[in-house]
Enzyme design. Structure first.
Site, PDB file in Angstrom:
ATOM      1  N   ASP A  62       0.880  -1.161   0.000  1.00 20.32           N
ATOM      2  CA  ASP A  62       0.000   0.000   0.000  1.00 20.32           C
ATOM      3  C   ASP A  62       0.924   1.219   0.000  1.00 20.32           C
ATOM      4  O   ASP A  62       2.099   1.131   0.363  1.00 20.32           O
ATOM      5  CB  ASP A  62      -0.962   0.002   1.192  1.00 20.32           C
ATOM      6  CG  ASP A  62      -2.167   0.918   0.920  1.00 20.32           C
ATOM      7  OD1 ASP A  62      -2.075   1.764   0.006  1.00 20.32           O
ATOM      8  OD2 ASP A  62      -3.182   0.803   1.617  1.00 20.32           O
TER       9      ASP A  62
HETATM   10  C1  BGC Z   1      -5.017   3.277  -0.133  1.00 15.64           C
HETATM   11  C2  BGC Z   1      -4.991   2.296  -1.301  1.00 15.64           C
HETATM   12  C3  BGC Z   1      -4.694   3.026  -2.576  1.00 15.64           C
HETATM   13  C4  BGC Z   1      -3.395   3.791  -2.420  1.00 15.64           C
HETATM   14  C5  BGC Z   1      -3.015   4.572  -3.665  1.00 15.64           C
HETATM   15  C6  BGC Z   1      -3.771   4.146  -0.092  1.00 15.64           C
HETATM   16  O1  BGC Z   1      -3.901   5.166   0.840  1.00 15.64           O
HETATM   17  O2  BGC Z   1      -5.137   2.575   1.070  1.00 15.64           O
HETATM   18  O3  BGC Z   1      -6.216   1.628  -1.405  1.00 15.64           O
HETATM   19  O4  BGC Z   1      -4.647   2.127  -3.646  1.00 15.64           O
HETATM   20  O5  BGC Z   1      -3.515   4.706  -1.358  1.00 15.64           O
HETATM   21  O6  BGC Z   1      -3.905   5.631  -3.839  1.00 15.64           O
END
Ligand code: BGC
Length: 864
Positions: free
Chosen positions: A223
């Site tokens: 993530d």
């Molecule tokens: C989220 C993810 C997301 C990523 C990129 C994170 O804060 O938890 O679901 O894909 O950001 O935007």
């Protein structure tokens, strides 16, 4: 490309080149390695649409119904079709890796990203998720199963340690990911949180079961920002650290490999996986495969409209008030704050920018034409919390066009770059060398006279002036590490100023681009507080004057968004009072609920009909009109149980104690917890009405299971109403006397059937062998307890008119076990007459036609 060819590419690459590939090149891109024939891979969020590489309101995307709405359709074919649409959008925007689907569970309705997950049930989540994955990847785009694992709430999500027992982890939280791997997913995203002590980007679960036992051969991407240590994460099966550049891998990882702290083979494996992914999406060697759009351009909006209707759940329809006959209507009242301004999607990284939105009001007007008068009253005073300024009240001071002038200034205040933008919310300004300040300038035309609240959102030094007068000024220190709070929805700082209706005032918001303060700057405003009574009286008057009344209520940006959990399930801003006032005047009132997850509906027995519309995507209004006027049935069934009161919810809390969030309910999640606690919810998992009625006539199950343990169930239903319709026939299993702990009953499969009035249909459901198995913690394998299981068939977890028994023989081959790699389980040497259970036996098939002898059962077994 074969594994040997990939190995050869890895072998030809230098150490530094390999390590460089393992951290992103930018926010959304990986590095290219031209010598290996590798171009950069482009990633993009997310489940409801494909935003593309930039976060810019001028770059629009199709907005699909949110995942709860999609799951509510209980329709894998539709899910795959929408996956195909996402792939088409991704290809169109040059995206190789879609950061979806979200396979976490609705553990509690307070979860801030509830709208982004499918269901409280692991099997329904698995089925819908796998279908989306198949649809996306059939278009040559990688899907990403996220967030692995147990990221089911937002509070302290970067640090929380989720403590969950091994059995619940296997049977509930890992199960959708296992199904995703079985569906062939190319990317899995490791979550921010910890599970049982280990942070997920360094968790042993990445190796086992993900890559070992399940055989996942794709890439584990972190993530965004979740890789926070060098050696620990690189030694674990984490492959790619996003975003970049920078971060804790790079040179530090190179040193760790050189000193032997991280094995060379570990780096090679990560690179091989990345190259395999690149090959799959057409980014390695040969040019990208020619891709044929699955959904023709012209049909895309029609598909979104059909999908929104398919996911809308009719939970109450007293006196068959719906559908409405448009021929009998002269005046219709469309009331409520969400009637003209629906929320079509939830907040956070999943957000995309629609080119157009059809509100319920517009959809109803379009369906009824000019012969019917459509009255509208919001019913509650305008929002008091500042919201990003929109184009309808603001114009660019330079061009005069609706919108904003956004400039980048240097340290002396000289303008380096200016551009016209369409929203007061600038998540991503242009990147300009030497820029020290972002400025948003607009001419605001207030609609009302009084004390306006003006606000600027963003961290660092901020200021806001109105007509040259300072309203906000100060430096706001960053108080969070959460990327969503920093980059997407930073907090507001506000001040008040008197403005006169119609008198245009120049508003200027500025934010200094101090290091580590994120990218977003927001200019927001709220009109002066208005009296409630007037708005309410107008709504009641409109209701009285109409032949039919729809009230649209819902949640706000603040209540359902990534980065924080909800505190209340109540509808905000006096909307309960509004519904009660309208229903008091009109008992035939129909209410449409516009929320991503459950809200309490204290008036639900006082209105004639309740529709749950979720966050329905951009074609919201057309779908609502189709349902109201009977052009289509509301196709949805609840993917999650809805409570009467917040205090009734058996699993509610999201707040960690001493850094840990304990999943003490174990296997008893969702409807299983409601069944165990013997509390009646407002509406059960699975509940939803169509426009006809059904009788459950007959249930046939085989006497005993055999082979891989799957078995076929047939359910005969009769359409007892006067319209053709679709029924979602659901199966649940139970085990009355069991040596192992069990949920009261658990969902085991479903099939949708259609029948004409008076006609019957047979639903054929293949129940997978996995549905009968439990994870044996002591043996580290899947086991089946021989003996009788009860199969229930019906309309929801709480309404199961039919039941019959199926028996697992004592010596059934499936009563053996699958050894957990590394553990000396009893199945290590299969005993005579027993076969090992393959790890990949998860996905139930609905097309099989077994030759088992079927046993009839029409006896009624009561629901909860
Ligand atoms: C989220 C993810 C997301 C990523 C990129 C994170 O804060 O938890 O679901 O894909 O950001 O935007």
């Amino acid at each position: 490309m074969t594994d040997e060819e990939l190995d050869a590419l890895v072998a030809a690459m230098g150490q530094a080149a390999k390590v460089r590939l393992l951290t992103g090149a930018s926010g959304w891109r990986t590095h290219a390695e031209p010598a290996a024939g590798l171009r950069a891979l482009v990633t993009s969020d997310g489940p409801v649409g494909v935003r593309g590489e930039s976060w810019d309101e001028r770059e629009t995307s199709l907005v699909l119904p949110s995942p709860t709405a999609l799951a509510a359709a209980w329709d894998e074919e539709l899910a795959a079709e929408l996956g195909g649409l996402l792939a088409a959008e991704a290809r169109h925007k040059g995206v190789d890796v879609l950061l979806a689907p979200t396979l976490n569970l609705h553990r509690t309705p307070l979860g801030g990203r509830h709208f982004e997950c499918y269901s409280e049930d692991p099997l329904l989540t698995a089925r819908i998720g796998a279908a989306v994955i198949r649809g996306v990847q059939a278009g040559g785009v990688a899907a990403t199963a996220k967030h692995f694992v147990a990221n089911d709430a937002e509070t302290d999500r970067l640090t929380v340690d989720v403590r969950v027992g091994e059995r619940a982890l296997r049977e509930v939280y890992l199960a959708p990911f296992e199904a995703a791997v079985e569906a062939g997913v190319w990317v899995v995203m490791s979550a921010y949180n910890r599970v049982n002590g280990a942070t997920m980007s360094a968790s042993p679960l990445l190796a086992e079961p993900l890559k070992g036992e399940w055989g996942f051969d794709g890439v584990v991407v972190s993530d965004w920002g979740a890789v926070r240590t060098t050696v620990e994460t690189a030694r674990a099966a984490q492959d790619l650290a996003m975003p970049g550049p920078g971060g804790v891998w790079g040179d530090a990882l190179l040193t760790a490999v050189r000193t032997g702290a991280v094995a060379q083979s570990a780096v090679d494996d990560k690179v091989r996986r990345l190259l395999r992914l690149a090959d799959r999406v057409g980014a390695l060697g040969s040019p990208a495969p020619v891709w044929r759009p699955v959904v023709p351009e012209a049909g895309r909006r029609a598909l979104l409209r059909r999908a929104a209707a398919a996911g809308t759940v009719l939970v109450r329809n007293a006196g068959q008030v719906l559908p409405l006959d448009p021929r009998g209507l002269r005046t219709v009242a469309v009331i409520g704050p969400r009637a003209a301004g629906p929320r079509i999607q939830g907040g956070g990284s999943a957000e995309v920018f629609p080119a157009s939105v059809v509100s319920p009001l517009e959809g109803i007007r379009a369906a009824l034409g000019s012969a019917v008068r459509v009255l509208h009253a919001p019913g509650v005073p305008p929002e008091r919390r500042p919201a990003p300024l929109t184009r309808d009240v603001s114009r660019d001071p330079e061009t005069g066009e609706p919108g904003f002038l956004v400039s980048l200034l240097d340290a002396q205040g000289a303008v380096l770059h200016s551009e016209h933008r369409l929203s007061g919310r600038i998540v991503e300004p242009a990147r300009v060398d030497g820029a020290a300040t972002v400025e948003i300038r607009t001419l605001l035309r207030p609609g009302t006279t009084g004390e306006w609240t003006l606000a600027v959102g963003g961290f660092g030094p901020v200021s806001l002036t109105a007509g040259g007068r300072t309203v906000v000024e100060g430096v706001f220190a960053r108080d969070t590490d959460d990327p969503t709070h920093i980059h997407v929805s930073p907090p507001y700082r506000s001040g008040r100023i008197a403005l006169a209706a119609g008198a245009e005032t120049e508003i200027v918001a500025r934010r200094g681009l101090a290091p580590d303060t994120g990218i977003a700057t927001i200019l927001a405003a709220a009109p002066p507080p208005a009296a409630r009574a007037g708005a309410l009286a107008d709504a009641v008057a409109a209701a009285r004057a109409a032949d039919a009344v729809l009230v649209v209520v819902g949640t706000t940006e603040e209540t359902e968004s990534e980065g924080s959990d909800r505190v209340s399930l109540a509808l905000p801003d006096g909307q309960d009072e509004l519904v009660r006032a309208v229903a008091g005047a009109r008992p035939d009132t129909v209410v449409l609920v516009n929320s991503g997850g459950p809200v309490t509906l204290p008036w639900r027995d006082e209105v004639a009909a309740v529709l749950i519309g979720w966050f329905p995507g951009q074609e919201a209004g057309h779908a609502v009109a189709d349902i109201l006027f009977g052009r289509t049935e509301p196709g949805g069934r609840l993917p999650t149980t809805w409570p009467v009161r917040q205090d009734d919810v058996p699993v509610l809390g999201t707040t960690p104690r001493d850094g840990a969030l304990r999943y003490t309910e174990g296997l008893h999640t969702g409807y299983r917890a409601w069944l165990r606690g013997r509390v009646e919810p407002a509406y059960w998992f699975g509940h939803g009405l169509g426009y006809t009625s059904w009788e459950y006539e007959r249930l046939d199950v085989p006497e005993a299971v055999s082979g891989d343990g799957s078995f076929e169930v047939r359910v005969r239903v009769r359409n007892t109403g006067d319209r053709e319709g679709r029924e979602v026939v659901q199966l649940y299993l139970a085990r009355e006397a069991s040596a192992v702990e069990r949920p009261v009953r658990w969902f085991a499969g479903h099939a949708a059937v259609r029948a004409r009035p008076g006609g019957t249909a047979e639903a054929i459901v293949r129940v997978s062998g996995r549905a009968l198995r439990h994870w044996s913690v002591t043996e580290g394998c899947w086991r089946v307890e021989p003996g009788a299981f009860t199969v229930y068939a019906g309309r929801s977890a709480g309404d199961l008119p039919l039941g019959a028994e199926v028996t697992v023989p004592v010596a059934a081959p499936m009563a053996s076990a699958l050894r957990r790699p590394g553990s000396p389980g009893p199945a290590a040497a299969a005993r005579p007459g027993q076969a090992r259970i393959r790890a990949s036996d998860h996905s139930p098939r609905t097309d099989g036609r077994g030759s088992d002898r079927l046993r009839g059962g029409t006896g009624r077994l009561s629901g909860a």
